[in-house]
Design an enzyme around this catalytic site. Structure first.
Site, short mmCIF file in Angstrom:
data_model
loop_
_atom_site.label_atom_id
_atom_site.label_comp_id
_atom_site.label_asym_id
_atom_site.label_seq_id
_atom_site.Cartn_x
_atom_site.Cartn_y
_atom_site.Cartn_z
CG ASN A 95 35.75 36.11 15.40
OD1 ASN A 95 34.80 36.84 15.28
ND2 ASN A 95 35.80 35.66 16.87
CB SER A 148 32.76 45.93 12.18
OG SER A 148 31.73 46.80 12.60
CE1 TYR A 161 35.48 46.55 16.90
CE2 TYR A 161 33.75 48.04 15.78
CZ TYR A 161 34.30 46.71 16.26
OH TYR A 161 33.60 45.55 15.68
CB SER A 164 41.01 48.35 14.08
OG SER A 164 39.59 48.20 14.62
CE LYS A 165 36.66 44.84 14.00
NZ LYS A 165 37.09 43.38 13.84
CB ILE A 194 26.39 40.07 15.89
CG1 ILE A 194 26.28 40.16 14.20
CG2 ILE A 194 26.04 38.47 16.31
CD1 ILE A 194 24.99 39.58 13.62
N1 LIG Z 1 29.04 41.71 17.78
C1 LIG Z 1 28.93 42.64 17.05
O1 LIG Z 1 27.94 43.61 16.96
C2 LIG Z 1 29.93 42.73 16.01
C3 LIG Z 1 29.69 43.58 15.01
C4 LIG Z 1 30.79 43.54 13.91
C5 LIG Z 1 31.95 43.04 14.17
N2 LIG Z 1 32.20 42.25 15.41
C6 LIG Z 1 33.33 41.71 15.32
O2 LIG Z 1 33.25 40.09 15.38
C7 LIG Z 1 34.52 39.52 16.07
C8 LIG Z 1 34.20 38.79 17.17
O3 LIG Z 1 33.29 40.04 18.15
P1 LIG Z 1 32.08 39.23 19.15
O4 LIG Z 1 31.05 40.04 18.94
O5 LIG Z 1 31.75 37.80 18.94
O6 LIG Z 1 32.74 39.69 20.52
P2 LIG Z 1 33.12 38.88 21.83
O7 LIG Z 1 31.89 38.03 22.23
O8 LIG Z 1 33.72 39.97 22.87
O9 LIG Z 1 34.12 38.20 21.01
C9 LIG Z 1 35.65 38.34 21.02
C10 LIG Z 1 36.58 37.41 21.04
O10 LIG Z 1 37.93 37.98 20.77
C11 LIG Z 1 38.86 37.39 21.74
N3 LIG Z 1 39.79 38.30 22.10
C12 LIG Z 1 39.87 39.58 22.51
N4 LIG Z 1 41.01 40.22 22.66
C13 LIG Z 1 41.86 39.27 22.14
C14 LIG Z 1 43.42 39.00 22.61
N5 LIG Z 1 44.14 40.03 22.79
N6 LIG Z 1 43.79 37.84 22.23
C15 LIG Z 1 43.28 36.86 21.96
N7 LIG Z 1 41.80 36.74 21.62
C16 LIG Z 1 41.26 37.93 22.18
C17 LIG Z 1 37.91 37.08 22.86
O11 LIG Z 1 38.54 35.95 23.59
P3 LIG Z 1 39.51 36.39 25.19
O12 LIG Z 1 38.69 37.47 26.01
O13 LIG Z 1 39.42 34.96 25.74
O14 LIG Z 1 40.68 36.87 24.82
C18 LIG Z 1 36.68 36.70 22.28
O15 LIG Z 1 36.65 35.28 22.33
C19 LIG Z 1 35.31 41.01 16.63
O16 LIG Z 1 36.37 41.13 15.61
C20 LIG Z 1 34.31 41.99 16.50
O17 LIG Z 1 35.07 43.09 16.04
C21 LIG Z 1 31.27 42.14 16.20
#
Ligand SMILES: NC(=O)c1ccc[n+]([C@@H]2O[C@H](COP(=O)([O-])OP(=O)(O)OC[C@H]3O[C@@H](n4cnc5c(N)ncnc54)[C@H](OP(=O)(O)O)[C@@H]3O)[C@@H](O)[C@H]2O)c1
Length: 267
Positions: A95, A148, A161, A164-165, A194
């Site tokens: 994730n 995504s 991005y 990558s997805k 989200i």
């Molecule tokens: N929110 C949306 O609308 C959405 C939509 C489609 C897909 N997604 C996908 O859902 C996933 C979770 O995203 P989210 O929305 O929950 O965002 P978020 O709150 O920014 O969470 C991202 C997570 O990834 C971790 N992370 C980032 N870089 C990292 C690294 N180099 N090593 C280890 N951990 C790392 C962060 O923790 P640290 O900063 O502590 O490292 C954090 O826990 C992602 O893959 C994102 O692309 C999100």
């Protein structure tokens, strides 16, 4: 007759990357509520520790494990630490991811490409590889990749991005096809918008009133009329982590409030 206990994760060891906040945190909560011991791993120890404390507060088991998951040495160390502690990994959720502002394809530079690909794609691939080798020896397991909607339709200004997805979707299919004979199921969840720190970063830098206006404009453009919440991803992750999905592999669950239907009226 359908047995609801298939959804139980009792006795399972789960690793959720990026489990300290947002979507990963919601998945970690769901897994812990279903009985799994959940390892949550990302760079920032305070987020992980706070999440682990919340899980312990409702009687679950969680283990915070800080690691930069775009770095090969830290990936290896993270996986071997989990194995030293638990001796197995039943469920992996890839994730962790990042989505910084990027700009036009005419401008993106190599540093941004490497940063994004390291965490969004390389990390997911090599964590999966390390964990799949363990699952092969165990006789099975579940891998869930968080892609995504941008992996289907490119989002302007977020080219790397989106690429990558799209790659994440193919990690799922490549691993699923090679691991099916080892009883390892590999599937994708593709979220739409989200409400998390990542989503808020689109307007978080603006003054409050302006930020609310931008958010409302975005919501109006969505077929659902709203942005989803992380819990709305967690149920699908629980299904894919559980015995209920034993015949499901290489699949993609799109959870986007209808966004990819592409037939909504914008207002
Ligand atoms: N929110 C949306 O609308 C959405 C939509 C489609 C897909 N997604 C996908 O859902 C996933 C979770 O995203 P989210 O929305 O929950 O965002 P978020 O709150 O920014 O969470 C991202 C997570 O990834 C971790 N992370 C980032 N870089 C990292 C690294 N180099 N090593 C280890 N951990 C790392 C962060 O923790 P640290 O900063 O502590 O490292 C954090 O826990 C992602 O893959 C994102 O692309 C999100």
């Amino acid at each position: 007759m359908f047995d609801i206990s298939q959804f139980s994760l009792k006795g399972k060891i789960a690793v959720v990357t990026g489990g300290g906040r947002g979507i990963g945190q919601a998945i970690a909560f769901a897994f812990a509520k279903a009985g799994a011991k959940v390892v949550i791993t990302s760079r920032k120890a305070p987020d992980l520790e706070a999440t682990a404390a919340e899980i312990k507060a409702f009687g679950g088991e969680a283990f915070p494990l800080p690691a930069h998951l775009g770095k090969m040495d830290e990936i290896k160390k993270m996986v071997s630490t989990v194995m030293d502690k638990f001796g197995r990994i039943d469920i992996l959720v890839n994730n962790a991811g990042a989505s910084p502002a990027m700009g036009s394809v005419l401008e993106c530079n190599e540093r941004l490409w490497d940063k994004l690909m390291d965490i969004n794609l390389k990390g997911a691939y090599f964590i999966s590889q390390a964990v799949a080798n363990i699952m092969v020896k165990q006789g099975g397991g579940k891998i869930i990749n968080i892609a995504s909607v941008d992996g289907y339709n490119p989002e302007p200004g977020l080219s790397i991005y989106s690429i990558s997805k799209a790659g994440m979707r193919m990690i799922t299919r490549a691993f699923a096809s090679e691991l099916i004979s080892y009883n390892i199921q590999v599937n994708t969840i593709a979220p739409g918008p989200i409400s998390t720190k990542m989503m808020d970063s689109h307007w978080g830098h603006l003054p409050l009133e302006e930020a609310q206006k931008v958010k409302q404009t975005v919501e109006k453009m969505l077929p659902s009329g709203r942005i989803g919440n992380p819990d709305e991803i967690a149920g699908a992750a629980l299904y894919l982590a559980s015995a209920a999905s034993n015949y499901t592999t290489g699949a993609e669950i799109i959870i986007d409030g209808g966004l990819l239907l592409g037939n909504h009226l914008s207002g």
